[in-house]
Scaffold this active site. Structure first.
Site, PDB file in Angstrom:
ATOM      1  N   ASP A   1       0.858  -1.180   0.000  1.00 30.16           N
ATOM      2  CA  ASP A   1       0.000   0.000   0.000  1.00 30.16           C
ATOM      3  C   ASP A   1       0.897   1.234   0.000  1.00 30.16           C
ATOM      4  O   ASP A   1       1.741   1.386   0.898  1.00 30.16           O
ATOM      5  CB  ASP A   1      -0.882  -0.016   1.251  1.00 30.16           C
ATOM      6  CG  ASP A   1      -1.916   1.097   1.269  1.00 30.16           C
ATOM      7  OD1 ASP A   1      -1.776   2.074   0.510  1.00 30.16           O
ATOM      8  OD2 ASP A   1      -2.869   0.994   2.063  1.00 30.16           O
ATOM      9  N   VAL A   2       0.721   2.111  -0.977  1.00 30.05           N
ATOM     10  CA  VAL A   2       1.586   3.289  -1.069  1.00 30.05           C
ATOM     11  C   VAL A   2       1.381   4.235   0.111  1.00 30.05           C
ATOM     12  O   VAL A   2       2.204   5.131   0.339  1.00 30.05           O
ATOM     13  CB  VAL A   2       1.372   4.061  -2.394  1.00 30.05           C
ATOM     14  CG1 VAL A   2       1.738   3.197  -3.585  1.00 30.05           C
ATOM     15  CG2 VAL A   2      -0.051   4.586  -2.503  1.00 30.05           C
TER      16      VAL A   2
ATOM     17  N   TYR B   1      -9.316  14.667  -5.847  1.00 30.30           N
ATOM     18  CA  TYR B   1      -8.532  14.065  -6.933  1.00 30.30           C
ATOM     19  C   TYR B   1      -7.825  15.143  -7.752  1.00 30.30           C
ATOM     20  O   TYR B   1      -6.612  15.079  -7.979  1.00 30.30           O
ATOM     21  CB  TYR B   1      -9.442  13.244  -7.837  1.00 30.30           C
ATOM     22  CG  TYR B   1      -8.745  12.673  -9.044  1.00 30.30           C
ATOM     23  CD1 TYR B   1      -7.937  11.543  -8.937  1.00 30.30           C
ATOM     24  CD2 TYR B   1      -8.874  13.267 -10.304  1.00 30.30           C
ATOM     25  CE1 TYR B   1      -7.282  11.026 -10.048  1.00 30.30           C
ATOM     26  CE2 TYR B   1      -8.232  12.758 -11.413  1.00 30.30           C
ATOM     27  CZ  TYR B   1      -7.437  11.628 -11.279  1.00 30.30           C
ATOM     28  OH  TYR B   1      -6.786  11.124 -12.372  1.00 30.30           O
TER      29      TYR B   1
ATOM     30  N   ASN C   1       2.521   5.335 -10.291  1.00 28.48           N
ATOM     31  CA  ASN C   1       1.277   5.210 -11.046  1.00 28.48           C
ATOM     32  C   ASN C   1       0.054   4.994 -10.162  1.00 28.48           C
ATOM     33  O   ASN C   1      -1.061   5.334 -10.546  1.00 28.48           O
ATOM     34  CB  ASN C   1       1.396   4.041 -12.036  1.00 28.48           C
ATOM     35  CG  ASN C   1       0.095   3.766 -12.748  1.00 28.48           C
ATOM     36  OD1 ASN C   1      -0.366   4.567 -13.556  1.00 28.48           O
ATOM     37  ND2 ASN C   1      -0.511   2.621 -12.454  1.00 28.48           N
TER      38      ASN C   1
ATOM     39  N   LYS D   1      -3.680  15.982  -8.181  1.00 26.26           N
ATOM     40  CA  LYS D   1      -2.968  15.946  -9.459  1.00 26.26           C
ATOM     41  C   LYS D   1      -2.291  17.281  -9.752  1.00 26.26           C
ATOM     42  O   LYS D   1      -1.183  17.322 -10.310  1.00 26.26           O
ATOM     43  CB  LYS D   1      -3.926  15.547 -10.587  1.00 26.26           C
ATOM     44  CG  LYS D   1      -4.433  14.120 -10.477  1.00 26.26           C
ATOM     45  CD  LYS D   1      -3.299  13.105 -10.383  1.00 26.26           C
ATOM     46  CE  LYS D   1      -3.800  11.681 -10.314  1.00 26.26           C
ATOM     47  NZ  LYS D   1      -2.701  10.685 -10.229  1.00 26.26           N
TER      48      LYS D   1
END
Length: 256
Positions: free
Chosen positions: A65-66, A156, A92, A160
């Site tokens: 898990d990042v 989100y 990614n 980004k």
């Protein structure tokens, strides 16, 4: 025998059990790299790794898990134990969502931020422990057209935009080294996550799109995951050796 573009390289690719990450891993393997794939789900991850190995590629999968510092450290440790080095990092892994700001609760906001921004920061920090001593390495962050055209969920799109800024910040930090940091910003790309988004089935549904100028795909067609993988190959190989701190948008001209 024709020389491959990534012969002898070792690449870590997060979120590689399907979609763009899987395609990147398969392409990088075909180009001679040893690939380390991470994901939270073991079954799909194992299937992708087995597919690469069956074609003669060198690949391992690590369930991680990042969001976890311990998992992140374990990924790099296992990579060094297996392949002896790390040359390329592709961040990614991420969460897509469509929650409007007035529907965004703290727990959700922090979860998405920890995954989409915290994850890349952890992995970059760990990669630099290897890249800095040898003065060589490549970092590629997978951003989104939402980084500059924020039509999806509030959290989100914010992550980004932040990832684009992080990319430039890291590139500045590394300006006098042989370590390069860039980002790829995909547009509409035919992946399971994209299909779910089009169907209004991501968290938040499709309500946000009503406020974002009617999100449409034009003038170009939707991208294939390989389009994004090719962009990463360009940045990871010697073709991109003079490219630093850039966000390469791959969208078929749909989000100019």
């Amino acid at each position: 025998m024709e020389a491959k573009m990534l012969d002898g390289r070792v690449a870590i690719i997060t979120g590689a059990s399907y979609g763009m990450g899987q395609t990147m891993a398969e392409l990088f393997s075909e180009e001679g790299a040893s690939v380390v794939l991470t994901a939270r789900g073991k079954e799909k991850l194992d299937a992708v790794v087995e597919g690469i190995q069956e074609k003669g590629g060198k690949a391992i999968g690590i369930v991680a898990d990042v969001c976890s510092k311990e998992d992140t450290e374990a990924v790099f440790q296992k990579t060094l134990e297996t392949f002896g080095d790390v040359d390329i990092l592709i961040n990614n892994a991420g969460i897509g969502e469509q929650k409007m700001i007035d529907e965004t609760e703290d727990d959700w906001m922090l979860h998405v931020m920890n995954t989409n921004l915290g994850g890349p920061m952890r992995y970059i920090r760990e990669a630099l422990k290897i890249f800095m001593p040898k003065n060589e390495g490549v970092i590629i962050n997978i951003s989104s057209v939402n980084g500059t055209r924020p039509f999806c969920g509030a959290t989100y799109t914010s992550t980004k935009g932040a990832l684009n800024t992080l990319t430039k910040n890291v590139a500045m930090r590394l300006v006098n080294t042989n370590i390069r940091c860039n980002a790829v910003a995909p547009g509409a790309t035919i992946t399971p996550a994209h299909i779910t988004n089009k169907a209004g089935e991501q968290p938040g549904g499709a309500k946000m799109l009503e406020y974002s100028g009617h999100y449409v795909y034009f003038p170009g067609p939707e991208c294939d995951p390989m389009d994004q993988a090719y962009a990463c190959l360009y940045l990871a190989s010697k073709m991109g050796r003079a490219v630093r701190g850039q966000v390469l948008q791959v969208c078929n001209g749909a989000f100019l």
